[in-house]
Design a protein around this motif. Structure first.
Motif, short mmCIF file in Angstrom:
data_model
loop_
_atom_site.label_atom_id
_atom_site.label_comp_id
_atom_site.label_asym_id
_atom_site.label_seq_id
_atom_site.Cartn_x
_atom_site.Cartn_y
_atom_site.Cartn_z
N GLY A 7 3.10 -4.92 -5.28
CA GLY A 7 3.08 -5.16 -3.84
C GLY A 7 4.37 -5.71 -3.28
N SER A 8 5.10 -6.48 -4.08
CA SER A 8 6.34 -7.08 -3.58
C SER A 8 7.46 -6.07 -3.43
CB SER A 8 6.80 -8.21 -4.50
OG SER A 8 7.28 -7.71 -5.73
N ALA A 9 7.30 -4.87 -4.01
CA ALA A 9 8.35 -3.85 -3.92
C ALA A 9 8.37 -3.16 -2.56
CB ALA A 9 8.15 -2.80 -5.02
N PHE A 10 7.23 -3.11 -1.88
CA PHE A 10 7.11 -2.37 -0.61
C PHE A 10 7.65 -0.95 -0.77
CE2 PHE A 10 6.72 -6.72 0.91
CZ PHE A 10 5.68 -6.59 1.82
N PHE A 11 7.28 -0.32 -1.88
CA PHE A 11 7.80 1.01 -2.18
C PHE A 11 7.20 2.05 -1.23
CE2 PHE A 11 7.88 4.97 -4.75
CZ PHE A 11 9.25 5.06 -4.87
N LEU A 12 8.08 2.85 -0.60
CA LEU A 12 7.71 3.89 0.35
C LEU A 12 7.02 3.33 1.60
CD1 LEU A 12 6.66 6.86 -1.95
CD2 LEU A 12 8.65 6.76 -0.45
N ALA B 69 6.59 -2.65 7.70
CA ALA B 69 5.56 -3.62 7.29
C ALA B 69 4.65 -2.99 6.23
CB ALA B 69 4.78 -4.11 8.50
N ASP B 70 3.33 -2.92 6.48
CA ASP B 70 2.41 -2.34 5.51
C ASP B 70 2.17 -0.85 5.70
OD1 ASP B 70 2.01 -4.72 4.14
OD2 ASP B 70 0.37 -5.35 5.45
N LEU C 32 9.63 -1.11 17.86
CA LEU C 32 10.30 -1.26 16.58
C LEU C 32 9.98 -0.10 15.64
CD1 LEU C 32 9.64 -5.07 15.95
CD2 LEU C 32 11.69 -4.01 16.93
N VAL C 33 8.84 0.55 15.85
CA VAL C 33 8.39 1.61 14.96
C VAL C 33 8.89 2.99 15.41
CG1 VAL C 33 6.38 2.75 13.95
CG2 VAL C 33 6.35 0.29 14.35
#
Length: 204
Positions: free
Chosen positions: A103-108, A112-113, A138-139
């Motif tokens: 979860g800490s990698a925020f891969f792909l 945010a989530d 922002l998105v």
């Protein structure tokens, strides 16, 4: 089913990542055979900025131990290497390779989530309009493209709209994420679904 030899796979991955940012070499951490066996037995995962996490809690990024980039780990069912800004994961399948990221990698993750969802033959993304209206500015500038090997880039996300991309099964492809302001943690990711290989650029 189309098969790719290891040598050809490497060449194809390099071709797709040719436009990635220049690599910045760091001091390489050499793991001896005993260390490799110990880490392989302790559920290794890739965490934030390519960090190697292992031990209890490693799937959440709170493992008992960690190794900072750069490093090479060779397990019976998994290979991990970080060299400068380049991460390479090799596993038995694409699903197994994707499961290596905690979860800490925020891969792909593109914001945010919110994530890009990859599979063999299809690339999709979470709906950006699920964020609060106050954050949509922002998105909407974020652009995500999918480039199949030998083909043109296709737009997956632009202007706050998602258009899923369908590919021929077995196609090697690259996912590029362009943001405004905060850099994306993984701006360029190349995926070979048949070999279970992922090559990614670490955003630093």
């Amino acid at each position: 089913m189309r098969r790719t030899t290891p040598g050809v796979t490497t060449a194809l991955l390099l071709a797709l990542t040719a436009c990635a940012p220049a690599m910045v070499p760091n001091t390489f951490t050499e793991l001896d055979a005993a260390e490799q066996r110990r880490i392989c037995a302790a559920t290794p995962h890739v965490g934030e900025a390519g960090r190697l996490d292992y031990g209890a809690g490693s799937t959440e990024g709170t493992g008992e131990g960690s190794v900072s980039p750069d490093y090479r780990l060779e397990c019976p069912e998994l290979g991990l290497r970080v060299d400068g800004q380049a991460l390479t994961v090799t596993a038995a399948s694409l699903d197994a390779a994707l499961a290596v990221f905690n979860g800490s990698a925020f891969f792909l993750h593109y914001y945010a989530d919110l994530r890009v969802r990859v599979a063999d033959g299809r690339v999709d993304a979470d709906d950006p309009m699920t964020v609060p209206e106050s954050l949509r500015d922002l998105v909407t500038p974020i652009v995500v493209t999918v480039t199949p090997l030998g083909g043109p880039a296709r737009t997956l996300l632009s202007g706050g709209r998602v258009t899923p991309v369908t590919l021929e099964p077995g196609t090697i492809y690259r996912v590029d994420t362009r943001t405004r302001g905060t850099p994306n943690p993984w701006p360029s990711v190349t995926i070979d679904p048949l070999s279970g290989t992922i090559q990614a650029t670490i955003g630093r």
